[in-house]
Design a protein around this motif. Structure first.
Motif, PDB file in Angstrom:
ATOM      1  N   ALA A   1       0.789  -1.230   0.000  1.00 10.88           N
ATOM      2  CA  ALA A   1       0.000   0.000   0.000  1.00 10.88           C
ATOM      3  C   ALA A   1       0.823   1.282   0.000  1.00 10.88           C
ATOM      4  CB  ALA A   1      -0.926   0.001   1.215  1.00 10.88           C
ATOM      5  N   TYR A   2       2.115   1.201   0.316  1.00 11.38           N
ATOM      6  CA  TYR A   2       2.897   2.416   0.549  1.00 11.38           C
ATOM      7  C   TYR A   2       3.913   2.664  -0.556  1.00 11.38           C
ATOM      8  CZ  TYR A   2       0.827   1.638   5.077  1.00 11.38           C
ATOM      9  OH  TYR A   2      -0.075   1.409   6.078  1.00 11.38           O
ATOM     10  N   THR A   3       3.938   3.892  -1.036  1.00  5.87           N
ATOM     11  CA  THR A   3       4.939   4.285  -2.024  1.00  5.87           C
ATOM     12  C   THR A   3       6.298   4.373  -1.339  1.00  5.87           C
ATOM     13  OG1 THR A   3       4.683   6.642  -1.571  1.00  5.87           O
ATOM     14  CG2 THR A   3       3.256   5.693  -3.291  1.00  5.87           C
ATOM     15  N   MET A   4       7.349   4.431  -2.123  1.00 10.33           N
ATOM     16  CA  MET A   4       8.693   4.538  -1.554  1.00 10.33           C
ATOM     17  C   MET A   4       8.823   5.814  -0.716  1.00 10.33           C
ATOM     18  SD  MET A   4      12.414   4.674  -3.354  1.00 10.33           S
ATOM     19  CE  MET A   4      12.818   2.949  -3.301  1.00 10.33           C
ATOM     20  N   GLY A   5       8.317   6.914  -1.220  1.00  8.08           N
ATOM     21  CA  GLY A   5       8.405   8.174  -0.484  1.00  8.08           C
ATOM     22  C   GLY A   5       7.674   8.112   0.845  1.00  8.08           C
TER      23      GLY A   5
ATOM     24  N   THR B   1      11.803  -7.163  -0.932  1.00  6.89           N
ATOM     25  CA  THR B   1      11.637  -6.958  -2.373  1.00  6.89           C
ATOM     26  C   THR B   1      10.285  -6.299  -2.579  1.00  6.89           C
ATOM     27  OG1 THR B   1      12.925  -8.941  -2.837  1.00  6.89           O
ATOM     28  CG2 THR B   1      11.570  -8.076  -4.634  1.00  6.89           C
ATOM     29  N   PRO B   2      10.290  -4.990  -2.799  1.00  9.15           N
ATOM     30  CA  PRO B   2       9.011  -4.306  -2.980  1.00  9.15           C
ATOM     31  C   PRO B   2       8.342  -4.757  -4.273  1.00  9.15           C
ATOM     32  CG  PRO B   2      10.823  -2.826  -3.487  1.00  9.15           C
ATOM     33  CD  PRO B   2      11.429  -4.092  -2.956  1.00  9.15           C
ATOM     34  N   LEU B   3       7.024  -4.745  -4.264  1.00 11.20           N
ATOM     35  CA  LEU B   3       6.291  -5.003  -5.492  1.00 11.20           C
ATOM     36  C   LEU B   3       6.326  -3.734  -6.330  1.00 11.20           C
ATOM     37  CD1 LEU B   3       3.290  -7.055  -4.137  1.00 11.20           C
ATOM     38  CD2 LEU B   3       5.290  -7.882  -5.366  1.00 11.20           C
ATOM     39  N   ARG B   4       5.986  -3.856  -7.565  1.00 16.04           N
ATOM     40  CA  ARG B   4       5.981  -2.699  -8.465  1.00 16.04           C
ATOM     41  C   ARG B   4       4.547  -2.393  -8.889  1.00 16.04           C
ATOM     42  NH1 ARG B   4      11.032  -0.108  -9.594  1.00 16.04           N
ATOM     43  NH2 ARG B   4      12.616  -1.572  -8.879  1.00 16.04           N
ATOM     44  N   SER B   5       4.254  -1.106  -8.937  1.00 13.80           N
ATOM     45  CA  SER B   5       2.947  -0.676  -9.426  1.00 13.80           C
ATOM     46  C   SER B   5       2.928  -0.848 -10.944  1.00 13.80           C
ATOM     47  CB  SER B   5       2.707   0.790  -9.056  1.00 13.80           C
ATOM     48  OG  SER B   5       3.600   1.627  -9.798  1.00 13.80           O
ATOM     49  N   ALA B   6       1.776  -0.644 -11.544  1.00 12.57           N
ATOM     50  CA  ALA B   6       1.660  -0.746 -13.001  1.00 12.57           C
ATOM     51  C   ALA B   6       2.624   0.218 -13.687  1.00 12.57           C
ATOM     52  CB  ALA B   6       0.223  -0.479 -13.432  1.00 12.57           C
ATOM     53  N   GLY B   7       2.912   1.329 -13.036  1.00 15.40           N
ATOM     54  CA  GLY B   7       3.840   2.316 -13.591  1.00 15.40           C
ATOM     55  C   GLY B   7       5.296   2.040 -13.251  1.00 15.40           C
ATOM     56  N   GLY B   8       5.566   0.939 -12.544  1.00 17.47           N
ATOM     57  CA  GLY B   8       6.939   0.567 -12.227  1.00 17.47           C
ATOM     58  C   GLY B   8       7.467   1.129 -10.917  1.00 17.47           C
ATOM     59  N   HIS B   9       6.618   1.793 -10.141  1.00 16.49           N
ATOM     60  CA  HIS B   9       7.055   2.371  -8.869  1.00 16.49           C
ATOM     61  C   HIS B   9       7.043   1.325  -7.765  1.00 16.49           C
ATOM     62  CE1 HIS B   9       6.931   6.368 -10.616  1.00 16.49           C
ATOM     63  NE2 HIS B   9       5.761   6.022 -11.156  1.00 16.49           N
ATOM     64  N   ARG B  10       8.013   1.433  -6.850  1.00 16.62           N
ATOM     65  CA  ARG B  10       8.095   0.492  -5.732  1.00 16.62           C
ATOM     66  C   ARG B  10       6.939   0.731  -4.764  1.00 16.62           C
ATOM     67  NH1 ARG B  10      13.364   2.108  -6.842  1.00 16.62           N
ATOM     68  NH2 ARG B  10      14.876   0.418  -7.066  1.00 16.62           N
ATOM     69  N   ARG B  11       6.384  -0.387  -4.264  1.00 17.30           N
ATOM     70  CA  ARG B  11       5.310  -0.352  -3.273  1.00 17.30           C
ATOM     71  C   ARG B  11       5.661  -1.301  -2.143  1.00 17.30           C
ATOM     72  NH1 ARG B  11       1.233   3.511  -4.161  1.00 17.30           N
ATOM     73  NH2 ARG B  11       1.264   3.903  -6.383  1.00 17.30           N
ATOM     74  N   TYR B  12       5.431  -0.860  -0.911  1.00 17.03           N
ATOM     75  CA  TYR B  12       5.809  -1.621   0.285  1.00 17.03           C
ATOM     76  C   TYR B  12       4.594  -1.976   1.126  1.00 17.03           C
ATOM     77  CZ  TYR B  12      10.429   0.076  -0.936  1.00 17.03           C
ATOM     78  OH  TYR B  12      11.592   0.346  -1.611  1.00 17.03           O
ATOM     79  N   SER B  13       4.658  -3.133   1.752  1.00 13.66           N
ATOM     80  CA  SER B  13       3.601  -3.579   2.657  1.00 13.66           C
ATOM     81  C   SER B  13       3.966  -3.206   4.094  1.00 13.66           C
ATOM     82  CB  SER B  13       3.432  -5.095   2.557  1.00 13.66           C
ATOM     83  OG  SER B  13       4.568  -5.753   3.089  1.00 13.66           O
ATOM     84  N   ARG B  14       2.995  -3.350   4.991  1.00 10.60           N
ATOM     85  CA  ARG B  14       3.272  -3.089   6.409  1.00 10.60           C
ATOM     86  C   ARG B  14       4.291  -4.076   6.951  1.00 10.60           C
ATOM     87  NH1 ARG B  14      -2.589  -2.273   9.035  1.00 10.60           N
ATOM     88  NH2 ARG B  14      -2.843  -4.251   7.963  1.00 10.60           N
TER      89      ARG B  14
END
Length: 110
Positions: free
Chosen positions: A17-21, A44-57
């Motif tokens: 749910a969380y962006t890198m920023g 290993t963060p997942l990537r959004s459709a746009g390629g941005h890193r996303r992190y879980s809790r």
């Protein structure tokens, strides 16, 4: 994805749910730190459709533990290895406890 799907994931520890920023802000660290622990294969963060890193809790908790160690002077690579070993130990202890609960008591004559 519907709104109902999004709400059902609010309590999901593994939902990215969380962006890198936002993740860096929540941890009080830099995006570079998150990249470094990613390169060390701690998370290993997942990537959004746009390629941005996303992190879980869950990933943020792991990253927070690594940050604690780094703040105490441990090099990033060593901190990542320590966190991995701590996680493995905790899982082994959980499995052992489950095994003990499920083991049948010895019968007379054994």
């Amino acid at each position: 994805m519907t709104a109902d799907d999004s709400y059902s994931r609010i309590d999901d520890d593994d939902y990215p749910a969380y962006t890198m920023g936002r993740a860096a802000e929540m941890l009080g660290t830099t995006q570079g730190f998150l990249r470094a622990i990613g390169e060390a294969r701690l998370i290993t963060p997942l990537r959004s459709a746009g390629g941005h890193r996303r992190y879980s809790r869950y990933q943020l908790r792991i990253a927070a533990r690594a940050r604690e160690l780094v703040d105490q002077g441990t090099p990033v690579e060593a901190a990542c290895r320590i966190v991995i070993l701590e996680d493995q130990l905790q899982e082994a202890q959980r499995i052992n406890a489950e095994y003990r609960r499920n083991a049948s008591p010895p019968t007379e004559g054994d």
